[in-house]
Design an enzyme around this catalytic site. Sequence first.
Site, short mmCIF file in Angstrom:
data_model
loop_
_atom_site.label_atom_id
_atom_site.label_comp_id
_atom_site.label_asym_id
_atom_site.label_seq_id
_atom_site.Cartn_x
_atom_site.Cartn_y
_atom_site.Cartn_z
N SER A 87 0.24 2.34 3.32
CA SER A 87 1.41 2.51 2.36
C SER A 87 2.54 3.64 2.96
O SER A 87 2.85 3.37 3.91
CB SER A 87 0.77 3.08 0.89
OG SER A 87 1.79 3.10 -0.02
N ASP A 98 8.79 2.16 1.00
CA ASP A 98 8.19 2.50 2.07
C ASP A 98 7.64 1.53 2.76
O ASP A 98 7.80 0.44 2.74
CB ASP A 98 6.90 3.32 1.26
CG ASP A 98 5.98 2.32 0.38
OD1 ASP A 98 6.57 1.23 0.22
OD2 ASP A 98 4.82 2.68 0.22
N ASP A 117 4.98 -0.71 3.10
CA ASP A 117 4.54 -1.86 2.60
C ASP A 117 5.31 -2.46 1.69
O ASP A 117 5.06 -3.40 0.97
CB ASP A 117 3.11 -1.83 2.43
CG ASP A 117 2.76 -0.89 1.15
OD1 ASP A 117 3.55 0.14 1.28
OD2 ASP A 117 2.00 -1.14 0.39
N ASP A 161 6.24 -1.55 -1.47
CA ASP A 161 5.85 -1.32 -2.86
C ASP A 161 6.35 -0.28 -3.52
O ASP A 161 6.56 -0.41 -4.75
CB ASP A 161 4.21 -1.50 -3.36
CG ASP A 161 3.42 -0.05 -2.47
OD1 ASP A 161 4.17 0.73 -1.75
OD2 ASP A 161 2.42 0.10 -2.69
#
Length: 570
Positions: free
Chosen positions: A148, A305, A307, A309
């Site tokens: 993340s 960010d 990834d 999410d």
Amino acid sequence: MTKEDPRQRYERWLKKLPEGDPLRDELLKIADDEKQIHERFYKKIEFGTAGLRGICAAGTNRMNRRTVGRATQGIANYILQSGRDPAKGVVIAYDCRHHSREFSELAAEIFAGNGIHVYLFPSMRPTPELSFAIRKLGAVSGVNMTASHNPREYNGYKVYWEDGAQISGEVSGGMQEEIEKLGFLDDFQKTPLKKAVEKGLVTMLGEEMDRLYLEYVKSMRQRPAEELDLSVSVVYTPLNGTGSIPVETLAREEGYLNFHLVPEQKDPDPDFTTVGYPNPEDPKGFALAEELGRRVGAEVLIATDPDADRMAIEIPDGRGGYQPLNGNQTGALLIAYMAESMREKGCLPEKAAMIKSIVTGNMGRAICEAYGIRVYEALTGFKNICGVIPRAAADGYSYFFGYEESIGCAPGEAVRDKDGICAAMLVMEMAAWLRKQGLTIGDYLQSLYRTYGFYAEDQVSYVLKGSAGAARIRRIMEAFREKNPQAFGSFRVRQAIDYIHGYTEGLNPIPASNVLAFYMEDGSWFAMRPSGTEPKIKFYFYSKKEDGQEAEDTVRALQEAVTAMADTVK
């Protein structure tokens, strides 16, 4: 059986790892570094927020092929024992980080070696697309290799279940139990990836799933193009992560005429050279976006960010620069925009439900209550927030929105995790709708404050790394519990809630968690909790007043009083 100390575990790894193994070579280099040996071997890497997360290196407390292989075999064992059909498969995705592709292919080989079908993305994809794909394919589970927003030296292993949400409760506990039965140095059954594809054990996903996900995001549009000013100037940065292609594709296909992608941060970079710490919650991550924004007159800056999410925004500050909005503000803006749009179109469900975390502010709650939307609360993390969706449905409520203060929201239930891609599209749309009326996002936020009261918030994190840091975090939590303060400076405590054994208020049963919350007589409050994914303890401060400056001053004073107590705990 005698418990091994870190040095003994280190020596056993050296003995069992074969000559030429990169992990063995790495361990040989720290043979005389007792501190490194201790940090890498003093414990086993543990399931935190729905999986593993840690620094990439050799050792039981690190992310590497051995820890990933052990986790994968344990999850495979759990799936096979759960009664689920292994042919339904596991979806595997990965982000831009070091070893992400390597770990994803290793996991695919182990699942395939255990007779479990695998759906594997051939290149990096955002976390929300993984959640969407699990539900779309009817898969039994999913894994995403991502850390993340953590620093570059980290990687992680997020695990999902058949509902598309991160694992929790019985499933998480069952997987952990199976993992604990295994050794890090065991040999696990694998089918080489090429052979697994040829045998039909691995299906490679691609453009078809991408299109299905993007069409879902488009279905979340609130208003038609004629109600928008598509000339609104937008700057977007994926922070060298997975959001670049999907967000740019959406902006182009939706007709945004002044969409600008930060060129230095467009392509994957596992070292995050241009940003260092790839967390859009940190305003420093917006430096290049701000430079570009000033050049093109951007009315909103958007960042996701690695990834994709999490999603954060900045808006013009009226002085030629930009100001960040926190997750509480962004969540409240989107709630208000969606609720107003749905009510205008007559499509706001009569019984709608919003879900927020217990450490998230209450402005979103106030807006929901004004629109007749029921509010549920959950523990921090979207495995918990999305885990409430079935309970809300059983109560007869339709899912409307879910969010938490750490710049995460899930605008639609087809994705059971934070969806930075969908949130970015909705922010662009909101900015275009406001521009059509001669307004800005800043104007809209101020109008919400005038309507619902001036809310202020702040967050403080103590980053405490390693075993010594973990011990101090425990001592801080213990000190606040044992002292049970009746006041923090001039702030008198009205109510203290300890969630360590769970807590129920009204229709919101909250499971046990290491969280404390203190509510003051003047209406301000704060919560504190150790992070489940990073070596830190977090404090969340909130206030609501009739005047914005008074609200800000109150939060600052409360923060100073609380952190003064925390600082005394060494």
